[in-house]
Design a protein around this motif. Structure first.
Motif, PDB file in Angstrom:
ATOM      1  N   PHE A  93       0.855  -1.183   0.000  1.00 31.56           N
ATOM      2  CA  PHE A  93       0.000   0.000   0.000  1.00 31.56           C
ATOM      3  C   PHE A  93       0.888   1.228   0.000  1.00 31.56           C
ATOM      4  CE2 PHE A  93      -2.470  -3.363   1.886  1.00 31.56           C
ATOM      5  CZ  PHE A  93      -3.751  -3.169   1.398  1.00 31.56           C
ATOM      6  N   SER A  94       0.414   2.301  -0.601  1.00 32.98           N
ATOM      7  CA  SER A  94       1.143   3.568  -0.631  1.00 32.98           C
ATOM      8  C   SER A  94       0.434   4.565   0.273  1.00 32.98           C
ATOM      9  CB  SER A  94       1.207   4.116  -2.049  1.00 32.98           C
ATOM     10  OG  SER A  94       1.785   5.401  -2.046  1.00 32.98           O
ATOM     11  N   LEU A  95       1.186   5.178   1.163  1.00 31.42           N
ATOM     12  CA  LEU A  95       0.613   6.151   2.082  1.00 31.42           C
ATOM     13  C   LEU A  95      -0.114   7.265   1.349  1.00 31.42           C
ATOM     14  CD1 LEU A  95       0.325   6.890   5.031  1.00 31.42           C
ATOM     15  CD2 LEU A  95       2.590   7.925   4.935  1.00 31.42           C
ATOM     16  N   SER A  96       0.386   7.642   0.195  1.00 29.80           N
ATOM     17  CA  SER A  96      -0.238   8.740  -0.557  1.00 29.80           C
ATOM     18  C   SER A  96      -1.673   8.420  -0.969  1.00 29.80           C
ATOM     19  CB  SER A  96       0.600   9.101  -1.786  1.00 29.80           C
ATOM     20  OG  SER A  96       0.695   8.005  -2.676  1.00 29.80           O
ATOM     21  N   ALA A  97      -2.018   7.147  -1.075  1.00 29.95           N
ATOM     22  CA  ALA A  97      -3.380   6.752  -1.464  1.00 29.95           C
ATOM     23  C   ALA A  97      -4.379   6.905  -0.312  1.00 29.95           C
ATOM     24  CB  ALA A  97      -3.380   5.309  -1.959  1.00 29.95           C
ATOM     25  N   PHE A  98      -3.896   7.161   0.895  1.00 30.23           N
ATOM     26  CA  PHE A  98      -4.754   7.215   2.078  1.00 30.23           C
ATOM     27  C   PHE A  98      -5.020   8.629   2.574  1.00 30.23           C
ATOM     28  CE2 PHE A  98      -3.501   2.915   1.850  1.00 30.23           C
ATOM     29  CZ  PHE A  98      -4.475   2.177   2.496  1.00 30.23           C
ATOM     30  N   ARG A 104       1.999  18.375  -0.735  1.00 29.23           N
ATOM     31  CA  ARG A 104       3.219  18.662   0.019  1.00 29.23           C
ATOM     32  C   ARG A 104       3.460  20.169   0.080  1.00 29.23           C
ATOM     33  NH1 ARG A 104       7.767  14.364  -2.136  1.00 29.23           N
ATOM     34  NH2 ARG A 104       7.485  12.850  -0.467  1.00 29.23           N
ATOM     35  N   ALA A 105       4.030  20.610   1.173  1.00 28.49           N
ATOM     36  CA  ALA A 105       4.331  22.030   1.367  1.00 28.49           C
ATOM     37  C   ALA A 105       5.356  22.540   0.362  1.00 28.49           C
ATOM     38  CB  ALA A 105       4.836  22.272   2.787  1.00 28.49           C
ATOM     39  N   ASP A 106       6.236  21.663  -0.106  1.00 24.04           N
ATOM     40  CA  ASP A 106       7.255  22.098  -1.068  1.00 24.04           C
ATOM     41  C   ASP A 106       6.820  21.871  -2.518  1.00 24.04           C
ATOM     42  OD1 ASP A 106       7.490  19.344  -1.337  1.00 24.04           O
ATOM     43  OD2 ASP A 106       9.586  19.255  -0.707  1.00 24.04           O
ATOM     44  N   SER A 107       5.575  21.513  -2.720  1.00 22.24           N
ATOM     45  CA  SER A 107       4.975  21.326  -4.051  1.00 22.24           C
ATOM     46  C   SER A 107       5.585  20.184  -4.853  1.00 22.24           C
ATOM     47  CB  SER A 107       5.025  22.626  -4.867  1.00 22.24           C
ATOM     48  OG  SER A 107       4.298  23.638  -4.197  1.00 22.24           O
ATOM     49  N   THR A 108       6.368  19.316  -4.221  1.00 18.70           N
ATOM     50  CA  THR A 108       6.870  18.142  -4.934  1.00 18.70           C
ATOM     51  C   THR A 108       5.780  17.068  -4.935  1.00 18.70           C
ATOM     52  OG1 THR A 108       7.874  17.244  -2.914  1.00 18.70           O
ATOM     53  CG2 THR A 108       9.296  18.590  -4.341  1.00 18.70           C
ATOM     54  N   ALA A 109       5.894  16.163  -5.891  1.00 22.79           N
ATOM     55  CA  ALA A 109       4.894  15.099  -6.012  1.00 22.79           C
ATOM     56  C   ALA A 109       5.024  14.106  -4.858  1.00 22.79           C
ATOM     57  CB  ALA A 109       5.079  14.374  -7.338  1.00 22.79           C
ATOM     58  N   LEU A 110       3.883  13.619  -4.386  1.00 22.91           N
ATOM     59  CA  LEU A 110       3.893  12.580  -3.364  1.00 22.91           C
ATOM     60  C   LEU A 110       4.474  11.296  -3.938  1.00 22.91           C
ATOM     61  CD1 LEU A 110       0.337  12.997  -1.808  1.00 22.91           C
ATOM     62  CD2 LEU A 110       2.512  13.537  -0.705  1.00 22.91           C
ATOM     63  N   GLU A 111       5.156  10.547  -3.098  1.00 17.91           N
ATOM     64  CA  GLU A 111       5.672   9.237  -3.490  1.00 17.91           C
ATOM     65  C   GLU A 111       4.486   8.284  -3.591  1.00 17.91           C
ATOM     66  OE1 GLU A 111       7.610   6.585  -4.956  1.00 17.91           O
ATOM     67  OE2 GLU A 111       8.975   8.155  -4.245  1.00 17.91           O
ATOM     68  N   THR A 112       4.402   7.549  -4.670  1.00 20.60           N
ATOM     69  CA  THR A 112       3.255   6.653  -4.866  1.00 20.60           C
ATOM     70  C   THR A 112       3.622   5.172  -4.776  1.00 20.60           C
ATOM     71  OG1 THR A 112       3.527   6.717  -7.268  1.00 20.60           O
ATOM     72  CG2 THR A 112       2.031   8.348  -6.283  1.00 20.60           C
ATOM     73  N   ARG A 113       4.897   4.863  -4.575  1.00 23.53           N
ATOM     74  CA  ARG A 113       5.294   3.460  -4.431  1.00 23.53           C
ATOM     75  C   ARG A 113       4.741   2.893  -3.125  1.00 23.53           C
ATOM     76  NH1 ARG A 113      11.673   3.734  -4.692  1.00 23.53           N
ATOM     77  NH2 ARG A 113      11.262   5.823  -3.915  1.00 23.53           N
ATOM     78  N   SER A 160       7.924  11.141   3.563  1.00 23.14           N
ATOM     79  CA  SER A 160       7.119  12.213   4.136  1.00 23.14           C
ATOM     80  C   SER A 160       6.023  12.641   3.179  1.00 23.14           C
ATOM     81  CB  SER A 160       8.013  13.419   4.449  1.00 23.14           C
ATOM     82  OG  SER A 160       7.236  14.528   4.834  1.00 23.14           O
ATOM     83  N   LEU A 161       4.869  12.901   3.737  1.00 23.12           N
ATOM     84  CA  LEU A 161       3.774  13.468   2.953  1.00 23.12           C
ATOM     85  C   LEU A 161       3.868  14.994   2.904  1.00 23.12           C
ATOM     86  CD1 LEU A 161       0.819  11.329   4.322  1.00 23.12           C
ATOM     87  CD2 LEU A 161       1.925  11.122   2.094  1.00 23.12           C
ATOM     88  N   ASN A 162       4.751  15.566   3.701  1.00 23.99           N
ATOM     89  CA  ASN A 162       4.804  17.015   3.832  1.00 23.99           C
ATOM     90  C   ASN A 162       5.823  17.688   2.929  1.00 23.99           C
ATOM     91  OD1 ASN A 162       2.761  17.290   5.846  1.00 23.99           O
ATOM     92  ND2 ASN A 162       4.153  16.135   7.139  1.00 23.99           N
ATOM     93  N   LYS A 163       6.937  17.042   2.707  1.00 25.96           N
ATOM     94  CA  LYS A 163       7.930  17.564   1.775  1.00 25.96           C
ATOM     95  C   LYS A 163       8.946  16.485   1.468  1.00 25.96           C
ATOM     96  CE  LYS A 163      11.259  20.231   4.089  1.00 25.96           C
ATOM     97  NZ  LYS A 163      11.693  21.496   4.639  1.00 25.96           N
ATOM     98  N   GLN A 164       9.649  16.674   0.385  1.00 26.74           N
ATOM     99  CA  GLN A 164      10.676  15.714   0.022  1.00 26.74           C
ATOM    100  C   GLN A 164      11.811  15.842   1.029  1.00 26.74           C
ATOM    101  OE1 GLN A 164      12.224  16.099  -4.002  1.00 26.74           O
ATOM    102  NE2 GLN A 164      11.792  13.930  -4.234  1.00 26.74           N
ATOM    103  N   ARG A 165      12.225  14.729   1.597  1.00 27.08           N
ATOM    104  CA  ARG A 165      13.263  14.752   2.627  1.00 27.08           C
ATOM    105  C   ARG A 165      14.377  13.775   2.265  1.00 27.08           C
ATOM    106  NH1 ARG A 165      11.163  17.623   6.827  1.00 27.08           N
ATOM    107  NH2 ARG A 165       8.950  17.490   7.281  1.00 27.08           N
ATOM    108  N   ASP A 166      15.563  14.068   2.721  1.00 25.77           N
ATOM    109  CA  ASP A 166      16.713  13.193   2.557  1.00 25.77           C
ATOM    110  C   ASP A 166      16.560  12.055   3.558  1.00 25.77           C
ATOM    111  OD1 ASP A 166      19.173  11.898   2.594  1.00 25.77           O
ATOM    112  OD2 ASP A 166      20.346  13.751   2.693  1.00 25.77           O
TER     113      ASP A 166
END
Length: 192
Positions: A93-98, A104-113, A160-166
């Motif tokens: 399951f992908s967290l982004s689907a829930f 995201r606050a930084d406007s990057t695409a959510l991870e869908t894997r 993260s659902l909030n921004k792309q993080r290292d």
């Protein structure tokens, strides 16, 4: 202020607190001293559940199994069905689907894997709800968890659902730490 998973979600936190009360050792959950607070907590969760994102309702499903009296069997089944409908072809399951139309606050695409957080949490909640481990969709989720642990670090990845993080930084590891906890709980849980 990093809801939904990195804090500041009153509903999510309250559902986790309800879970903790339900699994506390001894007779804690039936202690007379906490009954007024438990009643208010249950009432809040039952009243607000329909307006919550699916992620929070999955946590509520888990909580309602550990501390009964918040959801009817039909409401539990509806959450189970909604969660299972999000299963990916690989079994995870992908967290982004829930989280609906979360941005995201930084406007990057959510991870869908598929990730360890969503897969572990859904598998844990389903087992708490009494779904047998050999139910096909649950079995596929548990199989995904069994084969998706990072061999180098022993963790399950989540983003993260909030921004792309290292993912090599402490803040970047936060979601993977939570994912690892849910994955381990799901893999080691035995149906009661």
């Amino acid at each position: 202020h990093n809801a939904p998973c990195e804090g500041n979600s009153q509903f999510y936190g309250t559902a986790l607190a309800a879970t903790a009360v339900g699994i506390a050792p001894g007779a804690y959950r039936s202690s007379p001293a906490i009954q007024p607070a438990v009643a208010r907590m249950k009432e809040y969760l039952a009243r607000e559940q329909e307006s919550q994102m699916l992620l929070d309702r999955v946590v509520l499903l888990w909580a309602s199994c550990e501390l009964p009296g918040m959801l009817s069997p039909a409401q539990q089944q509806a959450i189970e069905s909604a969660a299972l409908a999000k299963q990916r072809a690989d079994g995870g399951f992908s967290l982004s689907a829930f989280v609906g139309d979360w941005r995201r606050a930084d406007s990057t695409a959510l991870e869908t894997r598929s990730d360890g957080y969503a897969t572990g949490l859904v598998a844990l909640a389903l087992q708490a709800a009494g779904v047998p481990r050999d139910q096909p969709q649950l079995r596929r989720a548990l199989d995904w968890l069994a084969r998706s642990q990072d061999p180098g670090e022993g963790r399950w990845l989540a983003w993260s659902l909030n921004k792309q993080r290292d993912l090599s930084t402490d803040v970047g590891r936060f979601m993977s730490d939570a994912a690892t906890a849910y994955a381990v709980l799901a893999l080691t849980r035995s149906n009661h």
